[in-house]
Design an enzyme around this catalytic site. Structure first.
Site, PDB file in Angstrom:
ATOM      1  CG  ASP A  43      -1.834   1.210   1.260  1.00  0.00           C
ATOM      2  OD1 ASP A  43      -2.927   1.097   0.681  1.00  0.00           O
ATOM      3  OD2 ASP A  43      -1.465   2.260   1.813  1.00  0.00           O
ATOM      4  CE1 TYR A  48       0.675   7.864   2.387  1.00  0.00           C
ATOM      5  CE2 TYR A  48       1.130   5.581   1.890  1.00  0.00           C
ATOM      6  CZ  TYR A  48       0.314   6.539   2.435  1.00  0.00           C
ATOM      7  OH  TYR A  48      -0.865   6.156   3.032  1.00  0.00           O
ATOM      8  CG  HIS A 106      -4.445   9.834   0.117  1.00  0.00           C
ATOM      9  ND1 HIS A 106      -3.104   9.682  -0.096  1.00  0.00           N
ATOM     10  CD2 HIS A 106      -4.627   9.515   1.424  1.00  0.00           C
ATOM     11  CE1 HIS A 106      -2.512   9.283   1.020  1.00  0.00           C
ATOM     12  NE2 HIS A 106      -3.421   9.181   1.961  1.00  0.00           N
ATOM     13  CD1 TRP A 182      -6.799   5.422   6.622  1.00  0.00           C
ATOM     14  CD2 TRP A 182      -5.610   5.985   8.446  1.00  0.00           C
ATOM     15  NE1 TRP A 182      -7.259   6.641   7.069  1.00  0.00           N
ATOM     16  CE2 TRP A 182      -6.544   7.017   8.180  1.00  0.00           C
ATOM     17  CE3 TRP A 182      -4.760   6.137   9.539  1.00  0.00           C
ATOM     18  CZ2 TRP A 182      -6.664   8.168   8.968  1.00  0.00           C
ATOM     19  CZ3 TRP A 182      -4.864   7.278  10.335  1.00  0.00           C
ATOM     20  CH2 TRP A 182      -5.807   8.280  10.046  1.00  0.00           C
ATOM     21  CE  LYS A 227       7.068   2.658   9.061  1.00  0.00           C
ATOM     22  NZ  LYS A 227       7.645   3.199  10.316  1.00  0.00           N
ATOM     23  NE  ARG A 233       9.081  -3.630  16.354  1.00  0.00           N
ATOM     24  CZ  ARG A 233       9.343  -2.385  16.752  1.00  0.00           C
ATOM     25  NH1 ARG A 233       9.136  -1.365  15.933  1.00  0.00           N
ATOM     26  NH2 ARG A 233       9.807  -2.165  17.961  1.00  0.00           N
ATOM     27  CG  ASN A 237       3.257  -6.606  12.296  1.00  0.00           C
ATOM     28  OD1 ASN A 237       3.202  -6.890  13.485  1.00  0.00           O
ATOM     29  ND2 ASN A 237       3.707  -5.427  11.870  1.00  0.00           N
TER      30      ASN A 237
END
Ligand code: NDP
Length: 286
Positions: A43, A48, A106, A182, A227, A233, A237
Site C-alpha cells: 500500500d 508518500y 486519498h 489504516w 507498517k 516485526r 505481523n
C-alpha cells in the site's frame, strides 16, 4: 494468507504492507524484505513520495507480478478528471507496471468527482483492476456510491481497537464496500503494544498484542496494512493466520472502542484546511 473477493470479484490479500512514512531511500529495501517474508500486497500513495522505490523493489523481485497486489492513492493536488489521469500515468511509470490493482482517492477533498470519473475510465480500460476511496465518511461515501457507475470496492479509513468505525462499517456493508484499516496498530498509541487486554488474550496463543490486534480486525472482516521497517516485526505481523480468537475474546476487544479518532477528525474544517495546504505540495514531479 487469507484473501477476500472485492465487490467486482477481484481477489485481494486481507493483509498487506503499508509504506507511509518510509523514506524513499530505505523503502526499496523494506519492500524487498516484505516480499521475501511473504507479503504480497503493498500500500503506497502519490503523497508518500516512495512509489518509485516500490516500483524498483517489485521489478527486482522474483515474485510474478500476477501474484502481487499494488495499491496507490491519488493525492488532493492531483484531483480533477484531467489532472488525475496524468497522475495515474505517472504512478504507472513510477511503479513500473502496466496496471495497478487498486487506486483510491486519498481524501474526500477538492474535485474528487472528477478524479473518480478518471478512475472509472481507467478501470473500464483494464489499467486499474479495482477503484475506491479513502477517508470518506458516511455522507460523502453514500453520495459518491449513489452517483457513480462503478461502486467503490474499498474505503480505507482509520480503524484500530480504539476506533472501530462501527457506524461507517454498517453503511459500507449496505453498499458492499470493503473496509481497509489504516494505522491498524494505531501507530502504538494508547500503549497498544503493551495493552493489558490485548496482551492477556495473546498469552492464550503465544501471540503479541500487535498480532492479536491484526487478527481481531481480520476476523471483523477488515483488510489490514501494518507498517514496520523491521524484518522481525514484518514476520510477526504476518504470522496471524495460525490462530483464531473466540467470540468472548472478540467481545473484549470490541469494548476497547472509544469511537473517537486518535489522529484527525475529517469533519473539522481546520483539518480540511490543513489537508488543502498539503495538497499544494507538488507530487507530480517526483
Ligand atoms: P501502523 O498502525 O501500521 O503502525 C506503524 C508503527 O508501529 C510504526 O511506528 C512501527 O514501527 C510500529 N510497529 C509495527 N509493527 C510493530 C510490532 N509488531 N511491534 C511493535 N511496533 C510495531 O501505522 P501506519 O500509520 O503506518 O499505518 C499503516 C499503513 O496504513 C501506512 O503505512 C499506510 O500505507 C496506510 N495509511 C493510510 C492513510 C490514509 O490516509 N489512507 C493514513 C495513514 C496510514 P517500526 O517501523 O519502527 O517497526
Amino acid at each position: 494468507m487469507d484473501y477476500v473477493a472485492l465487490n467486482n470479484g477481484v481477489k485481494m490479500p486481507m493483509l498487506g504492507y503499508g509504506v507511509y512514512q518510509i523514506e524513499e531511500a530505505e523503502c526499496e529495501a523494506c519492500v524487498s524484505e516484505a516480499l521475501e517474508v511473504g507479503y504480497r500486497s503493498i500500500d503506497t500513495a502519490q503523497a508518500y513520495l516512495n512509489e518509485r522505490a516500490v516500483g524498483k523493489a517489485i521489478r527486482k523481485s522474483s515474485v510474478p507480478r500476477s501474484e502481487l497486489f499494488l495499491t496507490t492513492k491519488i493525492w488532493v493536488s492531483n484531483a480533477g478528471y484531467e489532472k488525475a489521469k496524468l497522475s495515474i500515468e505517472k504512478s504507472l511509470e513510477n511503479l513500473q507496471t502496466d496496471y495497478i490493482d487498486l487506486v483510491l482517492i486519498h481524501q474526500a477533498s477538492n474535485d474528487y468527482y472528477g478524479t473518480y470519473r478518471a478512475l472509472e475510465e481507467y478501470y473500464r480500460e483494464g489499467k486499474i483492476r479495482a477503484i475506491g476511496v479513502s477517508n470518506f465518511y458516511g455522507d460523502r461515501l453514500v453520495d459518491l456510491a449513489e452517483f457513480s457507475t462503478v461502486m467503490p470496492a474499498i474505503n480505507q479509513i482509520e480503524l484500530h481497537p480504539f476506533y472501530q468505525q462501527n457506524d461507517l462499517r454498517e453503511i459500507m456493508k449496505d453498499y458492499q464496500i470493503m473496509p481497509e484499516a489504516w494505522s491498524p496498530l494505531a501507530e502504538g498509541k494508547n500503549n497498544l503494544f503493551t495493552h493489558d487486554v490485548l496482551k492477556a488474550i495473546g498469552s492464550n496463543y503465544k501471540k503479541t498484542a500487535a498480532q492479536v490486534t491484526l487478527r481481531y480486525l481480520i476476523q471483523l472482516g477488515v483488510i489490514v496494512i501494518p507498517k514496520t521497517i523491521h524484518r522481525e516485526r514484518m514476520i510477526e505481523n504476518i504470522t496471524i493466520f495460525d490462530f483464531h480468537l473466540t467470540e468472548e475474546e472478540m467481545k473484549q476487544i470490541a469494548q476497547l472502542d472509544t469511537n473517537q479518532t486518535l489522529f484527525m477528525d475529517h469533519h473539522n474544517p481546520m483539518v480540511v484546511k490543513e489537508l488543502t495546504k498539503l495538497g499544494k505540495i507538488e507530487t507530480m514531479d517526483k
